[in-house]
Structures are given as C-alpha cells and as structure tokens.
Write a protein that holds these residues in place. Structure first.
Motif, PDB file in Angstrom:
ATOM      1  N   GLY A  81       0.744  -1.169  -0.154  1.00  0.00           N
ATOM      2  CA  GLY A  81      -0.125   0.080   0.091  1.00  0.00           C
ATOM      3  C   GLY A  81       0.729   1.302  -0.077  1.00  0.00           C
ATOM      4  N   ALA A  82       1.851   1.101   0.769  1.00  0.00           N
ATOM      5  CA  ALA A  82       2.900   2.492   0.814  1.00  0.00           C
ATOM      6  C   ALA A  82       3.573   2.617  -0.472  1.00  0.00           C
ATOM      7  CB  ALA A  82       3.933   2.332   1.899  1.00  0.00           C
ATOM      8  N   ILE A  83       3.793   1.629  -1.227  1.00  0.00           N
ATOM      9  CA  ILE A  83       4.536   1.648  -2.533  1.00  0.00           C
ATOM     10  C   ILE A  83       3.633   2.266  -3.498  1.00  0.00           C
ATOM     11  CG2 ILE A  83       5.452   0.330  -4.785  1.00  0.00           C
ATOM     12  CD1 ILE A  83       6.542  -1.628  -2.396  1.00  0.00           C
TER      13      ILE A  83
ATOM     14  N   VAL B 236       4.535   5.625  -5.479  1.00  0.00           N
ATOM     15  CA  VAL B 236       4.813   5.544  -6.978  1.00  0.00           C
ATOM     16  C   VAL B 236       3.742   6.626  -7.558  1.00  0.00           C
ATOM     17  CG1 VAL B 236       4.094   4.310  -9.011  1.00  0.00           C
ATOM     18  CG2 VAL B 236       5.575   3.423  -7.034  1.00  0.00           C
ATOM     19  N   LEU B 237       2.500   6.716  -7.042  1.00  0.00           N
ATOM     20  CA  LEU B 237       1.471   7.890  -7.775  1.00  0.00           C
ATOM     21  C   LEU B 237       1.926   9.294  -7.493  1.00  0.00           C
ATOM     22  CD1 LEU B 237      -1.009   8.185  -9.407  1.00  0.00           C
ATOM     23  CD2 LEU B 237      -2.372   7.942  -7.092  1.00  0.00           C
ATOM     24  N   GLY B 238       2.417   9.363  -6.095  1.00  0.00           N
ATOM     25  CA  GLY B 238       2.891  10.947  -5.692  1.00  0.00           C
ATOM     26  C   GLY B 238       4.183  11.192  -6.518  1.00  0.00           C
ATOM     27  N   GLN B 239       5.043  10.428  -6.903  1.00  0.00           N
ATOM     28  CA  GLN B 239       6.409  10.773  -7.399  1.00  0.00           C
ATOM     29  C   GLN B 239       6.365  10.699  -8.874  1.00  0.00           C
ATOM     30  OE1 GLN B 239       9.335  11.277  -6.028  1.00  0.00           O
ATOM     31  NE2 GLN B 239       8.088  11.440  -4.023  1.00  0.00           N
ATOM     32  N   MET B 240       5.237   9.955  -9.523  1.00  0.00           N
ATOM     33  CA  MET B 240       5.087  10.296 -10.881  1.00  0.00           C
ATOM     34  C   MET B 240       4.830  11.488 -11.441  1.00  0.00           C
ATOM     35  SD  MET B 240       2.900   6.779 -12.017  1.00  0.00           S
ATOM     36  CE  MET B 240       2.780   7.265 -13.886  1.00  0.00           C
TER      37      MET B 240
ATOM     38  N   ALA C 291       1.853  12.904   2.711  1.00  0.00           N
ATOM     39  CA  ALA C 291       1.060  13.611   1.744  1.00  0.00           C
ATOM     40  C   ALA C 291       0.311  14.647   2.023  1.00  0.00           C
ATOM     41  CB  ALA C 291      -0.007  12.616   1.083  1.00  0.00           C
ATOM     42  N   ASN C 292      -0.237  14.784   3.324  1.00  0.00           N
ATOM     43  CA  ASN C 292      -0.919  16.013   3.947  1.00  0.00           C
ATOM     44  C   ASN C 292      -1.207  15.681   5.238  1.00  0.00           C
ATOM     45  OD1 ASN C 292      -3.377  17.689   4.396  1.00  0.00           O
ATOM     46  ND2 ASN C 292      -2.225  18.846   2.851  1.00  0.00           N
ATOM     47  N   ILE C 293      -0.604  16.155   6.161  1.00  0.00           N
ATOM     48  CA  ILE C 293      -0.844  15.972   7.499  1.00  0.00           C
ATOM     49  C   ILE C 293      -2.250  15.975   8.156  1.00  0.00           C
ATOM     50  CG2 ILE C 293      -0.404  16.551   9.956  1.00  0.00           C
ATOM     51  CD1 ILE C 293       2.683  16.989   9.038  1.00  0.00           C
TER      52      ILE C 293
ATOM     53  N   LEU D 196      -5.455   6.407  -2.473  1.00  0.00           N
ATOM     54  CA  LEU D 196      -4.984   5.137  -2.929  1.00  0.00           C
ATOM     55  C   LEU D 196      -4.113   4.756  -1.783  1.00  0.00           C
ATOM     56  CD1 LEU D 196      -4.238   2.989  -5.039  1.00  0.00           C
ATOM     57  CD2 LEU D 196      -2.257   4.604  -5.474  1.00  0.00           C
ATOM     58  N   SER D 197      -3.494   5.664  -0.983  1.00  0.00           N
ATOM     59  CA  SER D 197      -2.870   5.108   0.381  1.00  0.00           C
ATOM     60  C   SER D 197      -3.543   4.792   1.319  1.00  0.00           C
ATOM     61  CB  SER D 197      -1.653   6.288   0.642  1.00  0.00           C
ATOM     62  OG  SER D 197      -0.757   6.486  -0.410  1.00  0.00           O
ATOM     63  N   ALA D 198      -4.895   5.641   1.432  1.00  0.00           N
ATOM     64  CA  ALA D 198      -5.651   5.589   2.683  1.00  0.00           C
ATOM     65  C   ALA D 198      -6.491   4.104   2.365  1.00  0.00           C
ATOM     66  CB  ALA D 198      -6.686   6.803   2.692  1.00  0.00           C
ATOM     67  N   ASP D 199      -6.689   3.686   1.255  1.00  0.00           N
ATOM     68  CA  ASP D 199      -7.436   2.553   0.779  1.00  0.00           C
ATOM     69  C   ASP D 199      -6.869   1.529   1.523  1.00  0.00           C
ATOM     70  OD1 ASP D 199      -9.748   3.457  -0.488  1.00  0.00           O
ATOM     71  OD2 ASP D 199      -8.876   3.327  -2.487  1.00  0.00           O
TER      72      ASP D 199
END
Length: 340
Positions: free
Chosen positions: A36-38, A42-46, A154-156, A282-285
């Motif tokens: 899930g972390a990956i 990945v989505l954030g770094q793209m 991503a956002n605190i 995506l990450s929170a899922d």
C-alpha cells in the motif's frame, strides 16, 4: 504430568514456536507490508518525474520494480513461514487435547467421542480462527503503520482525518465479541452431542436392528444433526454480520474524508490539491483495508475465546518426549521363567 488449566493464548503460542521462526515471521511481516505504501509513493512521485530525462525515468522504474519484487517475495515467504508455525502449533494442540483426557485419573465423564471432537473439530476451529488470524493480524498492523506514514507525508491535516475516521472499522468487532462467544459455545456443545450420538448408534447398531428401532434412532440422529448445522449457520451468520457492518464503516470512512478533501480544494485549505486527494485515496485505501482486516481477524480470534482452554492434565509439545516422560522409569522384572 501435572494437573492444571492451560490457556491457548499469545504466551502459549510464543512458547511453542522456535525463536528463529518467530524472528523470521516478524521480519517478513514488516517487509511484506509495503504494498500500500509503494502504491501511494509511486503515484505521488510520478507527478515529479522529468519525462524528457530517460535516465531519471529508467532509474525510477528500476526502483519501483525492485520494491514490488521485494514486497511480493516477502509476502510469499511470510505465507510459508506462518504455515510452518501453524503446523507446529496444531500438532502441539492436538496432542494436548489428547493428553488432557488420556492422562487424567477421573474417568467418570470421559468419552472417546469428546476426545475425537476436540482433536478434530475443535482443534481445526482454533487453527482456522485463532492461529491463522493471529499471524495475519500482525501483518495487517505493519501495513497500517507503513501506509500511515505515506498518508501523513502526503498531507498531515487531511491524512489525520482519513486515519481518525478509519478507526470506525473497529467498532463492529468490539460490539460483536460477546455474541460471537455465545454462538461459538452453542455450536461446540451441539457438535459434541452429535458426535456422541453417532458413536452410540454405531456401537449399538446390532441391537438397534435386532429390536427394530432403527427409525427412532435415525430420527434422533437427524434432529441432532439439524441442531448442529443450524448452530453452525448462526455462528457464521453472526460473524458475517459483524464483517458486513465493518464494511459499511469502511465505506463511510472512505467517502467522508474524500468529501472533506474536495471542500478543502475548493477553499484552498492546507495546500490540498486534487493530486493530493488521489494520492491519499490510494494510500488511505490500504490503511482502511488493513484496519478492516485487523478488525476481522480480531473478531475471529475473539470468537474462539471460550474453546481455547485445556483442562485437567496437559503435556509438552513433543510427543516422543512425553512418551519418554511417562514410560522412562518403568522396569520389568521376570521371575520363575522356565524354557519349554
């Protein structure tokens, strides 16, 4: 062999599994929890990659492939390691069920059907709803930690909202624990009665046929079978109901933060953008899914609370060692022996 009441719990599990295997399972539960972390990373770094630089793109793809390979290989090894641990635990459990009845001195209420029921049905129930969830719940906990880090990075502010609302998935397991225990007790009792009836019928089948009372005994068996299956259905129904409520809570914990995020985008609050919401979703899922799995495993573990007790005499895990303990001091003397 000492008389005591032995509880199948974390202490019992840790004392049974070899220390090296425990360490391997802990390490693999950590390294296999990064899926899930990956995905979120990945989505954030793209969005930050300079696509006209082939070297950066190639490096990014290699790192992503390596991360996924390590994660899924760890997941595979985790399954193998936990299965080996479950084999060790189940072997000791079945032996202790056998020894707890075989070595006791009071045989007044002892029946072979009770022992058979413990070694087959009850031990299998503990294996599927206690041993397996016990390992999977640790992996879910590690996934919660790793994905939470990505969410907060991503956002605190919005990440905290996602995480706090996600904890509602725990509520069904907390409120359903008592009902699960009651249903498990009922099923265990009806199953024991069914096994006893079957044993009695087959032991006395000659007399039953001789006195032409087959019909009444078959009816008795069918009634007991019906009660056993009905109690098992109610046990599963209660478990599925608790899981269904947990799913509803998971949906709510996914939709509400998304709505809050959209409001923050419209009003330019805390620097939240659409890309932030997509990354967080995506990450929170993974966080929500892991919390839901954690709650489900917790429910299964709690459902076996009433059947995880070994009464009377207990023994150690090694069958051969126990046999040596019981027979090691026996001495046979022969007197007045003559050769024919």
């Amino acid at each position: 062999m000492k008389k005591q009441q032995n509880r199948i719990n974390i202490k019992w599990v840790l004392s049974t599994i070899p220390t090296r295997l425990i360490l391997v399972i802990i390490i693999l539960s950590i390294t296999s929890s990064f899926e899930g972390a990956i995905n979120g990373y990945v989505l954030g770094q793209m969005t930050k990659i300079v696509f006209n630089n082939f070297k950066n793109v190639g490096y990014f793809l290699v790192m992503v492939a390596a991360a996924y390979l390590i994660t899924y290989t760890s997941a595979y090894l985790f399954l193998l390691a936990t299965q080996k641990a479950i084999q060790i635990l189940t072997q000791r459990l079945k032996y202790e069920f056998f020894a707890s009845d075989f070595f006791q001195t009071n045989y007044e209420n002892l029946g072979s059907s009770d022992v058979i029921n413990k070694i087959t049905n009850i031990s299998n129930q503990i294996q599927k709803q206690y041993f397996q969830p016990l390992f999977y719940i640790s992996q879910s906990f590690m996934t919660i930690i790793t994905t939470t880090v990505v969410v907060l990075k991503a956002n605190i502010l919005l990440g905290i909202i996602y995480i706090l609302i996600s904890t509602s998935s725990f509520l069904p397991s907390i409120f359903g624990k008592k009902q699960m225990n009651a249903k498990t007790d009922t099923w265990s009792a009806t199953n024991t009665r069914l096994v006893t009836i079957m044993k009695d019928i087959f032991q006395g089948k000659s007399e039953i046929k001789k006195f032409d009372v087959v019909k009444s005994f078959v009816e008795k068996f069918c009634q007991s079978l019906s009660k056993e299956e009905e109690s098992f259905f109610k046990l599963n129904k209660t478990q599925y109901t608790v899981q269904f409520v947990a799913w509803i809570c998971a949906v709510i914990s996914d939709v509400i933060p998304m709505g809050i995020g959209l409001i923050m985008v419209v009003n330019h609050i805390a620097g939240v953008e659409i890309s932030t919401i997509v990354t967080l979703s995506l990450s929170a899922d993974a966080v929500v899914g892991s919390i839901r799995e954690f709650a489900n495993y917790q429910t299964q573990i709690a459902s076996t609370s009433s059947i995880r007790t070994l009464k009377a005499y207990t023994a150690k895990s090694n069958c051969s060692n126990n046999l040596k303990e019981e027979t090691g001091n026996i001495v046979l003397f022969l007197k007045n022996i003559s050769r024919l």
